[in-house]
Scaffold this active site. Structure first.
Site, PDB file in Angstrom:
ATOM      1  N   HIS A 138       0.856  -1.185   0.000  1.00 29.06           N
ATOM      2  CA  HIS A 138       0.000   0.000   0.000  1.00 29.06           C
ATOM      3  C   HIS A 138       0.891   1.234   0.000  1.00 29.06           C
ATOM      4  CE1 HIS A 138      -3.372   2.616   0.783  1.00 29.06           C
ATOM      5  NE2 HIS A 138      -2.779   3.087   1.876  1.00 29.06           N
ATOM      6  N   LYS A 159      -0.456  10.809   1.172  1.00 26.60           N
ATOM      7  CA  LYS A 159       0.419  10.238   0.139  1.00 26.60           C
ATOM      8  C   LYS A 159      -0.029  10.657  -1.263  1.00 26.60           C
ATOM      9  CE  LYS A 159      -0.402   6.020   1.447  1.00 26.60           C
ATOM     10  NZ  LYS A 159      -1.254   6.309   2.605  1.00 26.60           N
ATOM     11  N   ASP A 177      -2.089   4.022  -4.474  1.00 30.94           N
ATOM     12  CA  ASP A 177      -2.852   3.160  -3.581  1.00 30.94           C
ATOM     13  C   ASP A 177      -2.240   1.770  -3.446  1.00 30.94           C
ATOM     14  OD1 ASP A 177      -5.116   2.775  -1.812  1.00 30.94           O
ATOM     15  OD2 ASP A 177      -5.846   1.360  -3.320  1.00 30.94           O
ATOM     16  N   ARG A 243      18.024  14.108  12.383  1.00 26.37           N
ATOM     17  CA  ARG A 243      18.238  15.448  11.867  1.00 26.37           C
ATOM     18  C   ARG A 243      19.540  15.576  11.078  1.00 26.37           C
ATOM     19  NH1 ARG A 243      16.830  19.814  16.448  1.00 26.37           N
ATOM     20  NH2 ARG A 243      17.040  21.142  14.592  1.00 26.37           N
TER      21      ARG A 243
END
Length: 316
Positions: A138, A159, A177, A243
């Protein structure tokens, strides 16, 4: 495994059918092919009849030197047990004995003018791609600056909306999808959309849209090698996010590993630009330019060259 028939091979590689039309829907179960040189000499002890048999100039020039009885025998034994198909390459003339045997046994007999070695590579690549181990995930697959980016995340995280913005910025949608992923080699994963969902994108509140109709053929792509995975997740203030990007995380799909980035989602973050930068940074790393490592080296160099001075007040 995907399902492949002789008809699929014929249509994909533009082959001409000479005999055995009834066998075109026969399934092919292996990507390996055989060039039956020893069989032309009469050695059928290890005849691999489950493979497509490819005859070129070498095999057929030797076949011409056989007697009439030997020629009949070789072609009858080549077609029984029944192989998926026999392909004559290099624009070689199809022997009458082969044509008769293929017709009698219902074996598809195909023809191409492509040189044998080149055609062998084309056929192997096609079968290898179609018969490769497959899974489905997915997510959304987008071609960003030539880098296949698989966008994953929970339902409703954004998304498809991110993919839409990427397409508007000139990139190409591969699948939305559901992404079908084939492992054609170790660490080589090819993603494509299911036939039912080709070119389609679902936007909540709008519905299903056809991206090729809206943005043109340049906005979509039929398949793409997946190189990085960008996992979108709702921003968690209690979680510590990477980071610097020094420690590269991996996602395992089947037997392959892909670079994985986790991008937190919160209002005001431009996800499409972030994914563009991620794709460009991945390309730079493949070229040997790693900004995170360079920064870490600068910090270490600064620490070594400028050690902390003693505290004068504390010393007094």
């Amino acid at each position: 495994m995907s399902f492949v028939t002789v008809r699929d091979v014929q249509e994909a590689l533009f082959l001409e059918l000479s005999a055995g039309e009834s066998g075109l829907d026969q399934p092919i179960h292996t990507s390996d092919i055989s060039r039956p040189g020893l069989e032309m000499a009469g050695y059928f002890n290890f005849y691999l009849a489950e493979r497509i048999q490819l005859l070129g100039k070498t095999e057929l020039s030797f076949f011409e030197k056989l007697t009439d009885d030997e020629r009949l025998d070789r072609m009858q034994r080549l077609c029984s047990p029944k192989p998926p198909a026999i392909i004559v390459a290099h624009e070689m003339e199809i022997p009458v004995e082969l044509l008769d045997a293929a017709t009698e046994n219902g074996v598809p007999l195909l023809f191409t003018d492509v040189p044998t070695t080149r055609f062998s590579g084309m056929l192997t690549n096609f079968l290898g791609g179609r018969l490769a181990p497959m899974t489905a995930l997915h997510g959304v697959l987008v071609d960003v600056y030539g880098i296949g980016v698989l966008i994953t995340g929970s339902s409703g995280v954004g998304k498809s909306e991110t993919a839409l913005e990427l397409v508007k910025r000139g990139h190409r949608l591969v699948a939305d999808d559901l992404v079908e992923i084939r492992q054609v080699a170790k660490n080589v994963l090819i993603g494509s959309p299911p036939k039912l969902l080709e070119h389609m994108l679902e936007i909540r509140g709008v519905g299903i849209v056809d991206m090729m109709t809206l943005f043109g053929a340049s906005a979509i792509k039929s398949d793409k090698r997946i190189l990085i995975v960008v996992d979108l997740e709702i921003w968690d203030p209690t979680k510590i996010y990477d980071r610097l990007g020094i420690d590269e995380k991996k996602l395992k799909i089947m037997d392959s590993e892909l670079t994985k980035l986790t991008v937190p989602v919160r209002p005001g973050r431009n996800l499409s630009v972030i994914i563009e930068v991620a794709a460009m940074d991945y390309r730079m790393k493949r070229l040997g330019v790693n900004a995170a490592e360079e920064f870490a080296n600068r910090v270490n160099s600064a620490i070594v060259n400028n050690p902390e001075q003693p505290n004068v007040e504390g010393a007094e």
